[in-house]
Design a protein around this motif. Structure first.
Motif, PDB file in Angstrom:
ATOM      1  N   LEU A 245      -3.774   0.689   6.159  1.00  0.00           N
ATOM      2  CA  LEU A 245      -2.851   1.436   6.845  1.00  0.00           C
ATOM      3  C   LEU A 245      -3.066   2.180   8.061  1.00  0.00           C
ATOM      4  N   VAL A 246      -4.272   2.652   8.245  1.00  0.00           N
ATOM      5  CA  VAL A 246      -4.457   3.305   9.784  1.00  0.00           C
ATOM      6  C   VAL A 246      -4.185   2.509  10.943  1.00  0.00           C
ATOM      7  N   ASN A 247      -3.437   3.181  11.949  1.00  0.00           N
ATOM      8  CA  ASN A 247      -3.110   2.564  13.028  1.00  0.00           C
ATOM      9  C   ASN A 247      -4.076   3.017  14.121  1.00  0.00           C
ATOM     10  N   TRP A 248      -5.206   2.418  14.191  1.00  0.00           N
ATOM     11  CA  TRP A 248      -6.364   3.008  14.895  1.00  0.00           C
ATOM     12  C   TRP A 248      -6.046   3.001  16.687  1.00  0.00           C
ATOM     13  N   GLU A 249      -5.242   2.265  17.034  1.00  0.00           N
ATOM     14  CA  GLU A 249      -4.811   2.574  18.369  1.00  0.00           C
ATOM     15  C   GLU A 249      -4.011   3.661  18.604  1.00  0.00           C
ATOM     16  N   TYR A 250      -3.157   4.120  17.847  1.00  0.00           N
ATOM     17  CA  TYR A 250      -2.551   5.541  17.778  1.00  0.00           C
ATOM     18  C   TYR A 250      -3.488   6.457  17.748  1.00  0.00           C
ATOM     19  N   VAL A 251      -4.595   6.526  16.784  1.00  0.00           N
ATOM     20  CA  VAL A 251      -5.654   7.425  16.847  1.00  0.00           C
ATOM     21  C   VAL A 251      -6.474   7.515  18.005  1.00  0.00           C
ATOM     22  N   ASP A 252      -6.706   6.411  18.615  1.00  0.00           N
ATOM     23  CA  ASP A 252      -7.471   6.432  19.797  1.00  0.00           C
ATOM     24  C   ASP A 252      -6.844   6.800  20.996  1.00  0.00           C
ATOM     25  N   GLU A 253      -5.319   6.919  21.137  1.00  0.00           N
ATOM     26  CA  GLU A 253      -4.328   7.290  21.971  1.00  0.00           C
ATOM     27  C   GLU A 253      -4.581   9.010  21.983  1.00  0.00           C
TER      28      GLU A 253
ATOM     29  N   PRO B  12      -7.725   9.084  -4.977  1.00  0.00           N
ATOM     30  CA  PRO B  12      -8.787   8.568  -4.108  1.00  0.00           C
ATOM     31  C   PRO B  12      -8.236   7.038  -3.738  1.00  0.00           C
ATOM     32  N   ASP B  13      -7.608   6.287  -4.811  1.00  0.00           N
ATOM     33  CA  ASP B  13      -7.161   4.697  -4.713  1.00  0.00           C
ATOM     34  C   ASP B  13      -6.201   4.959  -3.209  1.00  0.00           C
ATOM     35  N   TYR B  14      -5.129   5.854  -3.325  1.00  0.00           N
ATOM     36  CA  TYR B  14      -4.453   6.136  -2.261  1.00  0.00           C
ATOM     37  C   TYR B  14      -5.117   6.317  -0.887  1.00  0.00           C
ATOM     38  N   LEU B  15      -6.053   7.121  -0.819  1.00  0.00           N
ATOM     39  CA  LEU B  15      -6.774   7.428   0.443  1.00  0.00           C
ATOM     40  C   LEU B  15      -7.369   6.231   0.823  1.00  0.00           C
ATOM     41  N   LYS B  16      -8.040   5.386  -0.134  1.00  0.00           N
ATOM     42  CA  LYS B  16      -9.013   4.241   0.239  1.00  0.00           C
ATOM     43  C   LYS B  16      -7.783   3.411   1.108  1.00  0.00           C
ATOM     44  N   ALA B  17      -6.723   3.032   0.307  1.00  0.00           N
ATOM     45  CA  ALA B  17      -5.771   2.266   0.902  1.00  0.00           C
ATOM     46  C   ALA B  17      -5.337   2.519   2.125  1.00  0.00           C
ATOM     47  N   PHE B  18      -5.089   3.809   2.118  1.00  0.00           N
ATOM     48  CA  PHE B  18      -4.657   4.408   3.685  1.00  0.00           C
ATOM     49  C   PHE B  18      -5.705   4.031   4.941  1.00  0.00           C
ATOM     50  N   VAL B  19      -6.943   4.367   4.704  1.00  0.00           N
ATOM     51  CA  VAL B  19      -7.960   4.055   5.502  1.00  0.00           C
ATOM     52  C   VAL B  19      -8.241   2.342   5.765  1.00  0.00           C
ATOM     53  N   GLU B  20      -8.185   1.840   4.705  1.00  0.00           N
ATOM     54  CA  GLU B  20      -8.534   0.143   4.884  1.00  0.00           C
ATOM     55  C   GLU B  20      -7.420  -0.569   5.191  1.00  0.00           C
TER      56      GLU B  20
ATOM     57  N   TYR C  93       0.769  -1.262  -0.082  1.00  0.00           N
ATOM     58  CA  TYR C  93      -0.039  -0.121  -0.240  1.00  0.00           C
ATOM     59  C   TYR C  93       0.795   1.238   0.275  1.00  0.00           C
ATOM     60  N   MET C  94       2.099   1.341   0.436  1.00  0.00           N
ATOM     61  CA  MET C  94       3.032   2.208   0.514  1.00  0.00           C
ATOM     62  C   MET C  94       4.475   1.640   0.321  1.00  0.00           C
ATOM     63  N   SER C  95       5.171   1.976  -0.694  1.00  0.00           N
ATOM     64  CA  SER C  95       6.298   1.225  -1.085  1.00  0.00           C
ATOM     65  C   SER C  95       7.372   1.792  -0.272  1.00  0.00           C
ATOM     66  N   LYS C  96       8.535   0.799  -0.356  1.00  0.00           N
ATOM     67  CA  LYS C  96       9.783   1.110   0.321  1.00  0.00           C
ATOM     68  C   LYS C  96      10.259   2.451  -0.256  1.00  0.00           C
ATOM     69  N   GLU C  97      10.400   2.454  -1.685  1.00  0.00           N
ATOM     70  CA  GLU C  97      10.655   3.602  -2.164  1.00  0.00           C
ATOM     71  C   GLU C  97      10.178   5.141  -1.951  1.00  0.00           C
TER      72      GLU C  97
ATOM     73  N   LYS D 153       0.602   1.549  10.389  1.00  0.00           N
ATOM     74  CA  LYS D 153       1.407   0.326  10.715  1.00  0.00           C
ATOM     75  C   LYS D 153       0.993  -0.630   9.768  1.00  0.00           C
ATOM     76  N   PRO D 154       1.947  -1.690   9.706  1.00  0.00           N
ATOM     77  CA  PRO D 154       1.675  -2.796   9.005  1.00  0.00           C
ATOM     78  C   PRO D 154       0.443  -3.557   9.135  1.00  0.00           C
TER      79      PRO D 154
END
Length: 199
Positions: free
Chosen positions: A184-192, A174-182, A18-22, A85-86
């Motif tokens: 990549l998001v670390n919801w534990e950190y959002v909750d913190e 839009p594809d990037y944002l959808k991939a981010f939400v579905e 979803y997000m490359s090493k490069e 997060k992974p």
């Protein structure tokens, strides 16, 4: 307090596909490092020397563009790396989930509005979930601005500058944002950050 660039909280290739090493090598190791170096140079000998990052961001907004642009982006990126997060996405902690439903009607609507904020942000900027007046709201900001300078507390942000997605998604924001939400998001950190903002 000089700005420093912390290591990523995961390996450069940990967010693939979803997000490359490069992308992370350019975005973290080059772009974020530039904000740190330019910010440190801009702050030298000014009233902002020795202040906390949040104080610098709020204090320089609308007053000193060179300091604000770099401090604002440093602040945004410190959190951006932790907001991912992974194997991200997935289950949202209970209290945060309830607050999203109370504020938007459903978790799906919160995600849709957040994505829409990023899709409709013209040019470079960010889309945010932020706490304002006891509710969670979506905000979008240009360049390095964040809810911090608009009377709110950011709890989740996604970078929609082209360097954040162009290597992997070209012009398909839009594809990037959808991939981010579905994925990549670390919801534990959002909750913190949500707990801090509502304490």
């Amino acid at each position: 307090m000089a700005f420093t660039l912390d290591d990523l909280p995961y390996a450069h290739d940990a967010l693939q596909p979803y997000m490359s090493k490069e992308t992370l090598e350019y975005h973290h190791d080059k772009h974020h490092l530039a904000y740190v170096n330019n910010g440190n140079n801009a702050i030298k000998g000014t009233e902002f020397e020795g202040k906390s990052l949040e104080e610098i961001v709020k204090g320089s907004f609308g007053k000193n563009a060179a300091i604000f642009n770099n401090a604002g982006q440093h602040y945004n990126h410190i959190h951006f790396w932790k907001w991912m997060k992974p194997n991200g996405g997935g289950k949202i902690p209970g209290g945060l989930e309830k607050a999203l439903i109370d504020s938007f009607g459903s978790v799906e609507k919160a995600k849709e509005d957040f994505i829409q904020g990023g899709v409709t942000q013209f040019g470079s900027g960010w889309t945010w979930l932020a706490v304002q007046g006891g509710k969670i709201v979506v905000q979008k900001t240009p360049n390095g601005e964040s809810p911090l300078v608009h009377g709110a507390s950011p709890i989740l942000g996604c970078d929609v500058w082209e360097h954040s997605y162009y290597i992997d998604y070209r012009n398909r924001r839009p594809d990037y944002l959808k991939a981010f939400v579905e994925h990549l998001v670390n919801w534990e950190y959002v909750d913190e950050m949500f707990q801090k903002a509502t304490a």
